[in-house]
Write a protein that holds these residues in place. Structure first.
Motif, PDB file in Angstrom:
ATOM      1  N   LYS A  60      63.264  29.884  53.429  1.00 61.56           N
ATOM      2  CA  LYS A  60      63.720  31.260  53.642  1.00 61.56           C
ATOM      3  C   LYS A  60      62.532  32.208  53.834  1.00 61.56           C
ATOM      4  O   LYS A  60      62.566  33.076  54.704  1.00 61.56           O
ATOM      5  N   ALA A  61      61.486  32.047  53.044  1.00 65.13           N
ATOM      6  CA  ALA A  61      60.297  32.885  53.208  1.00 65.13           C
ATOM      7  C   ALA A  61      59.630  32.595  54.565  1.00 65.13           C
ATOM      8  O   ALA A  61      59.190  33.525  55.250  1.00 65.13           O
ATOM      9  N   ALA A  62      59.579  31.335  54.955  1.00 63.66           N
ATOM     10  CA  ALA A  62      58.983  30.980  56.249  1.00 63.66           C
ATOM     11  C   ALA A  62      59.767  31.590  57.402  1.00 63.66           C
ATOM     12  O   ALA A  62      59.181  32.096  58.371  1.00 63.66           O
ATOM     13  N   HIS A  63      61.094  31.574  57.324  1.00 61.74           N
ATOM     14  CA  HIS A  63      61.913  32.150  58.395  1.00 61.74           C
ATOM     15  C   HIS A  63      61.682  33.657  58.498  1.00 61.74           C
ATOM     16  O   HIS A  63      61.593  34.197  59.609  1.00 61.74           O
ATOM     17  N   ARG A  83      87.376  39.463  46.347  1.00 57.72           N
ATOM     18  CA  ARG A  83      86.352  40.512  46.470  1.00 57.72           C
ATOM     19  C   ARG A  83      85.117  39.928  47.138  1.00 57.72           C
ATOM     20  O   ARG A  83      84.703  38.822  46.824  1.00 57.72           O
ATOM     21  N   TRP A  84      84.532  40.705  48.022  1.00 60.14           N
ATOM     22  CA  TRP A  84      83.289  40.263  48.649  1.00 60.14           C
ATOM     23  C   TRP A  84      82.469  41.486  49.026  1.00 60.14           C
ATOM     24  O   TRP A  84      82.991  42.598  49.160  1.00 60.14           O
ATOM     25  N   ALA A  85      81.170  41.267  49.170  1.00 56.31           N
ATOM     26  CA  ALA A  85      80.263  42.336  49.563  1.00 56.31           C
ATOM     27  C   ALA A  85      79.091  41.732  50.320  1.00 56.31           C
ATOM     28  O   ALA A  85      78.561  40.686  49.923  1.00 56.31           O
ATOM     29  N   THR A  86      78.704  42.380  51.402  1.00 54.73           N
ATOM     30  CA  THR A  86      77.571  41.941  52.221  1.00 54.73           C
ATOM     31  C   THR A  86      76.611  43.102  52.414  1.00 54.73           C
ATOM     32  O   THR A  86      77.035  44.236  52.649  1.00 54.73           O
ATOM     33  N   LEU A  87      75.327  42.791  52.327  1.00 48.54           N
ATOM     34  CA  LEU A  87      74.265  43.731  52.639  1.00 48.54           C
ATOM     35  C   LEU A  87      73.441  43.128  53.767  1.00 48.54           C
ATOM     36  O   LEU A  87      73.099  41.943  53.724  1.00 48.54           O
ATOM     37  N   GLU A  88      73.116  43.929  54.771  1.00 50.46           N
ATOM     38  CA  GLU A  88      72.306  43.466  55.897  1.00 50.46           C
ATOM     39  C   GLU A  88      71.088  44.358  56.049  1.00 50.46           C
ATOM     40  O   GLU A  88      71.111  45.531  55.659  1.00 50.46           O
ATOM     41  N   GLY A  89      70.043  43.802  56.650  1.00 48.77           N
ATOM     42  CA  GLY A  89      68.855  44.606  56.895  1.00 48.77           C
ATOM     43  C   GLY A  89      67.700  43.782  57.411  1.00 48.77           C
ATOM     44  O   GLY A  89      67.857  42.616  57.780  1.00 48.77           O
ATOM     45  N   LEU A  90      66.540  44.424  57.434  1.00 48.05           N
ATOM     46  CA  LEU A  90      65.304  43.797  57.902  1.00 48.05           C
ATOM     47  C   LEU A  90      64.501  43.322  56.698  1.00 48.05           C
ATOM     48  O   LEU A  90      64.120  44.130  55.841  1.00 48.05           O
ATOM     49  N   ALA A  91      64.232  42.026  56.658  1.00 46.70           N
ATOM     50  CA  ALA A  91      63.537  41.424  55.524  1.00 46.70           C
ATOM     51  C   ALA A  91      62.065  41.207  55.829  1.00 46.70           C
ATOM     52  O   ALA A  91      61.689  40.850  56.949  1.00 46.70           O
ATOM     53  N   THR A  92      61.250  41.431  54.810  1.00 46.77           N
ATOM     54  CA  THR A  92      59.828  41.097  54.850  1.00 46.77           C
ATOM     55  C   THR A  92      59.504  40.373  53.547  1.00 46.77           C
ATOM     56  O   THR A  92      60.249  40.467  52.566  1.00 46.77           O
ATOM     57  N   VAL A  93      58.387  39.670  53.540  1.00 44.20           N
ATOM     58  CA  VAL A  93      57.943  38.949  52.345  1.00 44.20           C
ATOM     59  C   VAL A  93      56.749  39.690  51.757  1.00 44.20           C
ATOM     60  O   VAL A  93      55.808  40.024  52.473  1.00 44.20           O
ATOM     61  N   PRO A 115      63.104  34.276  34.882  1.00 40.07           N
ATOM     62  CA  PRO A 115      62.654  33.010  35.461  1.00 40.07           C
ATOM     63  C   PRO A 115      61.306  32.580  34.872  1.00 40.07           C
ATOM     64  O   PRO A 115      60.503  33.428  34.466  1.00 40.07           O
ATOM     65  N   ALA A 116      61.092  31.285  34.842  1.00 42.58           N
ATOM     66  CA  ALA A 116      59.812  30.763  34.369  1.00 42.58           C
ATOM     67  C   ALA A 116      58.683  31.303  35.250  1.00 42.58           C
ATOM     68  O   ALA A 116      58.882  31.535  36.448  1.00 42.58           O
ATOM     69  N   PRO A 117      57.510  31.504  34.666  1.00 39.35           N
ATOM     70  CA  PRO A 117      56.382  31.974  35.477  1.00 39.35           C
ATOM     71  C   PRO A 117      56.134  31.032  36.657  1.00 39.35           C
ATOM     72  O   PRO A 117      56.297  29.814  36.543  1.00 39.35           O
ATOM     73  N   ASN A 118      55.774  31.606  37.776  1.00 39.34           N
ATOM     74  CA  ASN A 118      55.512  30.825  38.990  1.00 39.34           C
ATOM     75  C   ASN A 118      54.415  31.542  39.778  1.00 39.34           C
ATOM     76  O   ASN A 118      54.663  32.595  40.352  1.00 39.34           O
ATOM     77  N   PRO A 119      53.217  30.986  39.821  1.00 48.41           N
ATOM     78  CA  PRO A 119      52.127  31.654  40.536  1.00 48.41           C
ATOM     79  C   PRO A 119      52.356  31.712  42.055  1.00 48.41           C
ATOM     80  O   PRO A 119      51.640  32.436  42.749  1.00 48.41           O
ATOM     81  N   HIS A 120      53.334  30.984  42.542  1.00 51.56           N
ATOM     82  CA  HIS A 120      53.631  30.951  43.979  1.00 51.56           C
ATOM     83  C   HIS A 120      54.856  31.790  44.330  1.00 51.56           C
ATOM     84  O   HIS A 120      55.359  31.713  45.456  1.00 51.56           O
ATOM     85  N   ARG A 121      55.318  32.611  43.381  1.00 49.19           N
ATOM     86  CA  ARG A 121      56.510  33.426  43.621  1.00 49.19           C
ATOM     87  C   ARG A 121      56.165  34.608  44.527  1.00 49.19           C
ATOM     88  O   ARG A 121      55.115  35.224  44.415  1.00 49.19           O
ATOM     89  N   VAL A 122      57.107  34.900  45.421  1.00 44.97           N
ATOM     90  CA  VAL A 122      57.049  36.071  46.297  1.00 44.97           C
ATOM     91  C   VAL A 122      58.409  36.752  46.229  1.00 44.97           C
ATOM     92  O   VAL A 122      59.362  36.210  45.658  1.00 44.97           O
ATOM     93  N   VAL A 123      58.489  37.922  46.819  1.00 50.32           N
ATOM     94  CA  VAL A 123      59.773  38.605  46.888  1.00 50.32           C
ATOM     95  C   VAL A 123      60.106  38.892  48.348  1.00 50.32           C
ATOM     96  O   VAL A 123      59.256  39.358  49.108  1.00 50.32           O
ATOM     97  N   ILE A 124      61.321  38.550  48.726  1.00 54.98           N
ATOM     98  CA  ILE A 124      61.846  38.952  50.028  1.00 54.98           C
ATOM     99  C   ILE A 124      62.522  40.293  49.800  1.00 54.98           C
ATOM    100  O   ILE A 124      63.455  40.397  48.998  1.00 54.98           O
ATOM    101  N   GLU A 125      62.002  41.315  50.464  1.00 56.36           N
ATOM    102  CA  GLU A 125      62.570  42.654  50.353  1.00 56.36           C
ATOM    103  C   GLU A 125      63.341  42.953  51.630  1.00 56.36           C
ATOM    104  O   GLU A 125      62.804  42.815  52.729  1.00 56.36           O
TER     105      GLU A 125
END
Length: 135
Positions: A60-63, A83-93, A115-125
């Motif tokens: 997902k981060a690579a895409h 019940r359902w909900a969708t959010l759409e937008g432009l993602a960056t890492v 979550p357990a610590p992960n030095p390789h964690r990023v956030v998709i915003e």
């Protein structure tokens, strides 16, 4: 289906996004086909963002990165019975440690566990452009 302002959601819609629900994230593979995976999502209407924490080496981060600095068109969705909900937008890492820590704290608040610590964690915003749903 009701379209909503992602920066000014109705109370019920926002409450649904604050409940514990697993979600899906849809990105596009290089061939244009959809890649749909289960994720935890946090919704921050004040900032106009949805956030997904992940490993930097995830598909997902690579895409998202492959779309370039403008961002990738993505959607996050959650459903519970009718019940359902969708959010759409432009993602960056983002690899920024403060942004990642903020995303982890928001995840812990919504999902009730850190979550357990992960030095390789990023956030998709995801800079939100559309919100819809029945919730």
């Amino acid at each position: 289906m009701v379209r909503r302002d992602p920066r000014a959601p109705e109370a019920g819609y926002l409450a649904f996004w604050r409940e514990y629900h697993l979600c899906t994230l849809t990105t596009r593979r290089p061939d244009g086909s959809p890649h749909v995976v289960p994720v935890g999502v946090t919704y921050d209407p004040e900032a106009g963002l949805a956030r997904v924490i992940t490993n930097t080496a995830s598909a997902k981060a690579a895409h998202v990165r492959a779309a370039g600095p403008e961002g990738a068109q993505v959607a996050v969705c959650q459903v519970e019975r009718g019940r359902w909900a969708t959010l759409e937008g432009l993602a960056t890492v983002s690899e920024d440690p403060e942004r990642v820590a903020d995303a982890v704290a928001r995840y812990a608040e919504r999902y009730g566990r850190t979550p357990a610590p992960n030095p390789h964690r990023v956030v998709i915003e995801i800079a939100l452009t559309r919100a819809m749903g029945s919730a």
